[in-house]
Design an enzyme around this catalytic site. Structure first.
Site, mmCIF file in Angstrom:
data_model
loop_
_atom_site.group_PDB
_atom_site.id
_atom_site.type_symbol
_atom_site.label_atom_id
_atom_site.label_comp_id
_atom_site.label_asym_id
_atom_site.label_seq_id
_atom_site.Cartn_x
_atom_site.Cartn_y
_atom_site.Cartn_z
ATOM 1 N N LYS A 1 0.803 -1.598 -0.017
ATOM 2 C CA LYS A 1 0.051 -0.043 -0.143
ATOM 3 C C LYS A 1 0.605 1.508 0.317
ATOM 4 C CE LYS A 1 -4.355 1.570 2.957
ATOM 5 N NZ LYS A 1 -5.343 1.491 4.108
ATOM 6 N N SER B 1 -9.702 1.760 2.357
ATOM 7 C CA SER B 1 -8.446 2.213 1.605
ATOM 8 C C SER B 1 -7.358 1.479 1.211
ATOM 9 C CB SER B 1 -8.229 3.088 2.032
ATOM 10 O OG SER B 1 -7.445 2.662 3.464
ATOM 11 N N SER C 1 -10.034 -0.882 6.923
ATOM 12 C CA SER C 1 -9.240 -1.019 5.427
ATOM 13 C C SER C 1 -8.374 -1.603 4.744
ATOM 14 C CB SER C 1 -7.947 1.161 5.325
ATOM 15 O OG SER C 1 -9.359 1.550 5.708
#
Lengths: 487, 489, 100
Positions: free
Chosen positions: B79, B154, B178
């Site tokens: 990420k 996310s 997330s």
């Protein structure tokens, strides 16, 4: 700005008669650790800009703080020396934007400081309450370019983060200080304590010790506190004293002209010799404190406390008591304070233990040795004691003794040898008598007055003998010789 | 076959045995990314040059008879809020566009030590604030199951990259769901470990007391292997726990006999029928394997959402203060520093980040702290107490991961509150610091995957993985990525 | 406290948060933040008498590091991301406010 405040700005000259000046001090002390508070970057003064920084103290995204054990120990040491309660504590974030602060928040302690409720005893015995002494991180340094280096006139500013994250302890006094003189005494005493504990090098000129003063005035005899102003930019004991005097007079002038003191932060201008309002366009500060999620609570367990108090030296207040008791002379308080401030008390105590006259040792330490404290702290107590004994025994005159001490401080060596080298061997009795004969012969009128019982003239005669022998005569021996001739 | 389809563990076994080169595995992964990323936009940046060096190094180690580690040659996506020297770290924000950190996050070093090869940085909601990966300065990521739908967020880029077979495993971060929510929406396994099990050093902070890095993978076993590689104490993170990495791989075949499972009854009413049905079916699978199953009432957990939307923005408002245009990232010039700060932040942050920064600033400000922030922290205590009550009687809890399957792009962007509800079932574990994971279980509305969430008490990872492995064994195999390219439907 | 934010309050918060916002944005945020606060208002009504606040997930204490130096960054790396630098330092425009 109110009309009253304006009047105060211009007319801070009428003194503070009828008012009491109340001062509380906030002292920021940089701790003498090897590394910064939350990272392994060196804590050292004077490196090229931005060479002592890492992701943590630069506040780079993703970096995290880890607390320096030594900084905690030194903070607790300060608390212990200031008679504080050393308590479980937590860290908070103090949020505000400023370019010298890499994260735009400062990690500090808020409602749970590590040290609280202590006091500092000043020379003379007054106690100033310590509200708290907490741990926080320092900011970077900003240099203003253009406009004469003044912040608001500058064209731009340059930021160096070497200092960012250096461990600080902020020591907050209660408003127990009365006036500029006591404020200076407080700071110099606090400095002595910080240096003695090894927590700080105490260098005000390098910014190791930084002082802000909360100043207010009130009518003499009244109980409540007046509105205070915080005065910043006090870089020396001298500016601290001047700034408090100015600020107190300004506030009194405001009150006398019927105005009200506005609570604000004021900037001390050393060149102009005045404080001025620092109010900017920003609204009142709202620091939005909250518990620092990246750090965990600090609990003073036995190991931490033991390490914090280990080898705690005798602190200045106790050293003054010890020295005063040894000398037994209440009038020597200033000399005692000087000698303790300079760290020469151990020398005096040790010399006395070796048989030297304690009062004489104190006097020579406070006056002559104090001129060269670095060297004086290194001289051997036995050497000092022998020198003092020579003087007490009359072998050396006071003048000669001082000269020998100067030589000992300068290059070391044995006092007797130095005295010989300087030709300070005691004046033979016959030579002294011969000189006396000359003096009596050349000053018959004075001699008559002396014989007639006028003791005041003895000093003059002694001085004449001293001059004739170029200081080699011993004062006591001259006095004895004069007295025996008169008898 | 894409690397993801082979599975990380099979790949690592082949590389370690010298049967396949790490370099060839990497090239397959890069080819898969080149093939599908233009459509899906999972990646913000590739670290291909660095990845090729790393893969060659792994191959040299194997050739020299040295074991490169349990993840030898496994391509991993990170990420884009995890700091890497090898590629920019932008948090999908204009304010950090092009910024390359001068250091690696601890998880990056640990992955390298395990032999893994980082291929690139995946898209996210800006600074991890969002549940759809639509709040990204680089544009939205699309769900590989249906490119008209969101991948969740996310960590949407990581979830979609695994689901699309570009990489077998990826790392995400989970502050309120997330990792788990996009994992559920993309049909992959997503794990949020116990707070403090994985170092946060190098994870760009959103809400520091809640953030945790974790793996996304196609199977429970792969997720366990990655977690073992990245977990364990780190002296650069003061909140890192002393415990060694939990050995979860060992318990995957232990079955469910004797396991006590609680179903969170309070969540079932708020979820769509496909999500509720999946939880009930998963409970049946566990019971069928010898677990005892009961419903537990934990109404306090539903207050977690409100507490979260006070606590997380408060911490974020402080964590994001440093993006001020002084030291790195974007600067919008202005005659004075205050205006420069304000303009830089106005131009650099997207609307959701600004909203949360303002919300957080407000709840911490003078006069509101006690009413909002302190009260939310008390509710956080209540959530933890409710969990403690439940775990007095059960080993793990079962719940839906999300209230529904993946929703269409743009369907919730106009109403922030609607978007926040997507995290209703995942937030409580973050507030308590507990581990939780999502396991793909069934196909729901529109043929989209549905995840089931397994929750456990602090450091209960082994029980959690044990239950998750059993749930996985009873899952519909069609519900699991990687999925072939299908496009929008 | 109703949880309703005025545009003035929003402007104040934006200044605290160093976000330059337009009047139009201010109005939008006032509406959105009010809606969020209204939603989370349930939290304020919960009875939490006697419940201590939780700031950290777990009760760790005394996590300390030895006072031993670690390498710093090279200055090139430090300034690599700087929007502007001069003489090894970060350059910022004129500072209006005083340091608190």
């Amino acid at each position: 700005m109110s009309g009253g405040a304006r009047a105060g700005e211009d007319a801070a000259i009428e003194g503070v008669a009828g008012y009491e000046v109340v001062v509380g001090l906030e002292v920021h002390c940089e701790l003498s650790t090897a590394t910064k508070l939350f990272c392994g970057c060196a804590n050292a003064f004077g490196a090229p800009p931005n060479t002592q920084v890492c992701p943590v103290c630069l506040g780079l995204p993703g970096s995290l703080p880890v607390l320096n054990r030594r900084a905690v120990e030194l903070a607790m040491r300060i608390g212990s020396a200031l008679h504080c309660e050393i308590r479980p504590s937590t860290f908070h974030r103090k949020n505000y934007f400023y370019p010298d602060m890499p994260k735009d928040y400062q990690i500090s302690q808020y409602d749970e400081p590590v040290n609280a409720d202590g006091y500092l005893e000043l020379p003379g015995g007054a106690r100033v309450g310590i509200e708290r002494a907490h741990i926080e991180e320092d900011t970077g340094k900003t240099t203003h370019v253009g406009g004469g280096g003044r912040i608001h006139d500058a064209d731009h500013s340059l930021v160096d983060y070497n200092r960012a994250g250096v461990p600080l302890v902020e020591i907050v006094s209660r408003p127990d200080i009365r006036g500029a003189e006591q404020a200076r005494s407080y700071v110099s005493e606090l400095r002595a304590v910080l240096v003695a504990t090894g927590a700080s090098d105490g260098r005000m000129e390098e910014g190791s010790l930084r002082v802000d003063a909360n100043v207010s005035v009130r009518r003499e005899g009244s109980e409540g506190l007046g509105t205070r102003c915080e005065v910043k930019n006090l870089n020396s004991l001298r500016s601290l004293g001047r700034a408090i005097d100015f600020e107190a007079e300004r506030q009194v002038a405001v009150l006398r002209s019927g105005g009200r003191v506005v609570q604000e932060t004021r900037h001390w201008d050393e060149d102009e010799g005045r404080t001025s309002s620092m109010r900017s366009k920003e609204e009142a500060n709202d620091y939005r404190y909250f518990a620092e999620p990246d750090l965990v609570p600090l609990v003073p367990d036995e190991e931490l406390l033991e390490r914090a108090t280990r080898a705690m030296p005798v602190l200045p207040a106790a050293r003054r008591v010890r020295l005063s008791a040894l000398v037994g002379d209440d009038t020597a308080a200033d000399q005692v304070t000087t000698v303790v401030d300079l760290g020469l008390d151990d020398l005096v105590v040790a010399a006395a233990a070796l048989g030297a006259d304690a009062s004489l040792a104190l006097r020579r330490a406070a006056n002559e040795a104090a001129q060269r404290p670095e060297q004086a702290r290194r001289i051997d107590a036995g050497v000092f004691a022998r020198l003092l004994s020579l003087e007490s025994a009359g072998t050396l005159s006071a003048t000669q003794s001082k000269a020998v001490l100067a030589e000992v401080l300068e290059s070391g060596g044995d006092p007797e040898e130095i005295a010989r080298r300087l030709g300070f061997e005691a004046l033979p009795a016959a030579e002294l008598e011969a000189v006396l004969d000359e003096v009596v012969a050349s000053h018959p009128a004075e001699w008559e007055r002396y014989v007639g019982g006028d003791d005041k003239v003895a000093q003059l005669l002694t001085g004449l003998v001293m001059r004739a022998t170029r200081g080699r005569a011993n004062g006591k021996a001259v006095a004895a010789a004069l007295a025996s001739r008169r008898a | 076959m894409t690397p993801a389809a082979s599975g990380a563990l099979a790949l690592a076994a082949q590389v370690r045995a010298g049967e396949r080169s790490a370099a060839s595995v990497l090239e397959e992964s890069l080819a898969a990314i080149r093939g599908r990323d233009p459509e899906l936009h999972c990646f913000n940046a590739l670290a291909d040059a660095h990845a090729r060096e790393r893969a060659d190094e792994v191959d040299r180690l194997v050739a020299s008879g040295t074991d490169p580690g349990p993840l030898a040659g496994v391509p991993v996506a990170l990420k884009d809020n995890i700091c890497t020297r090898s590629a920019p770290t932008t948090c999908s924000s204009r304010i950090l566009a092009g910024w390359t950190p001068p250091y690696d996050a601890t998880v990056v070093s640990r992955l390298a030590a395990a032999g893994a090869v980082v291929v690139g940085k995946t898209n996210l909601d800006e600074f991890a604030m969002g549940s759809s990966t639509e709040n990204s300065a680089t544009g939205p990521t699309r769900n590989p199951w249906d490119t008209g739908r969101v991948p969740g967020g996310s960590s949407g880029g990581s979830a979609a990259a695994v689901a699309a077979g570009m990489v077998p495993v990826a790392l995400g971060s989970d502050t309120g769901g997330s990792i788990r929510q996009p994992a559920a929406l993309c049909g992959v396994v997503g794990v949020k470990p116990t707070y403090g099990v994985v170092s946060r050093y190098g994870l760009v902070a959103f809400a520091s007391s809640l953030d945790q890095i974790g793996p996304l993978a196609t199977t429970v076993a792969e997720a366990a292997a990655v977690l073992e590689a990245i977990a364990g104490h780190d002296d650069r993170d003061s909140t890192s726990l002393e415990q060694a990495a939990p050995r979860c791989s060992e318990v995957l075949d232990d079955g469910a006999r004797g396991l006590r499972v609680g179903v969170v009854a309070d969540f079932l009413a708020d979820a769509s029928p496909d999500c509720t049905g999946a939880v009930r079916a998963a409970a049946d699978v566990l019971a069928g394997h010898g677990a005892s199953v009961e419903e537990v009432a934990l109404p306090e957990l539903l207050h977690g959402l409100s507490a979260y939307y006070l606590i997380a923005p408060a911490e974020a408002s402080s964590n994001l203060a440093r993006y001020d245009g002084v030291r790195y990232g974007l600067r919008v010039d202005a005659p004075d520093v205050e205006t420069m700060n304000g303009r830089t932040r106005a131009a650099g942050f997207g609307p959701e980040v600004k909203r949360r920064v303002m919300l957080g600033t407000y709840v911490l400000s003078a006069g509101y702290y006690d009413a909002y922030y302190a009260q939310a922290q008390r509710v956080r205590t209540l959530v933890a107490r409710a969990f403690a009550r439940a775990y007095a009687g059960v080993d793990v809890l079962l719940a839906p991961t999300t209230p529904s399957v993946a929703f269409p792009l743009g369907s919730k962007t106009s109403d922030p509150l609607e978007m926040y509800l997507a995290d209703l079932f995942t937030i409580p574990s973050n507030l308590a610091g507990h581990p939780a994971m999502s396991v793909p279980f069934a196909l729901g509305e529109g043929g989209m995957p549905v995840g089931v969430q397994v929750l456990a008490p602090a450091l209960g990872e082994r029980a959690m993985f044990r239950a998750a492995a059993v749930v996985e064994s009873g899952a519909d195999p069609r519900a699991r990525g990687p999925v072939p390219a299908r496009g929008a439907r | 406290m109703s949880g309703q934010l005025s545009t003035e309050e929003v402007a104040h918060i934006a200044r605290l948060a160093r976000l330059e916002i337009t009047e139009e944005e201010s109005a939008t945020y006032a509406g959105q933040l009010s809606a969020i606060l209204e939603h989370v208002d349930a939290v304020r009504r919960l009875d939490t008498a006697g419940v201590p606040p939780t700031s950290h997930a777990f009760e760790l204490r005394n996590v300390l590091r030895a006072d031993e130096p670690r390498p710093c960054l090279e200055r090139d790396e430090v300034l690599a991301g700087a929007p502007r630098a001069e003489d090894g330092r970060f350059l910022v425009p004129r500072i209006l406010g005083e340091e608190p």
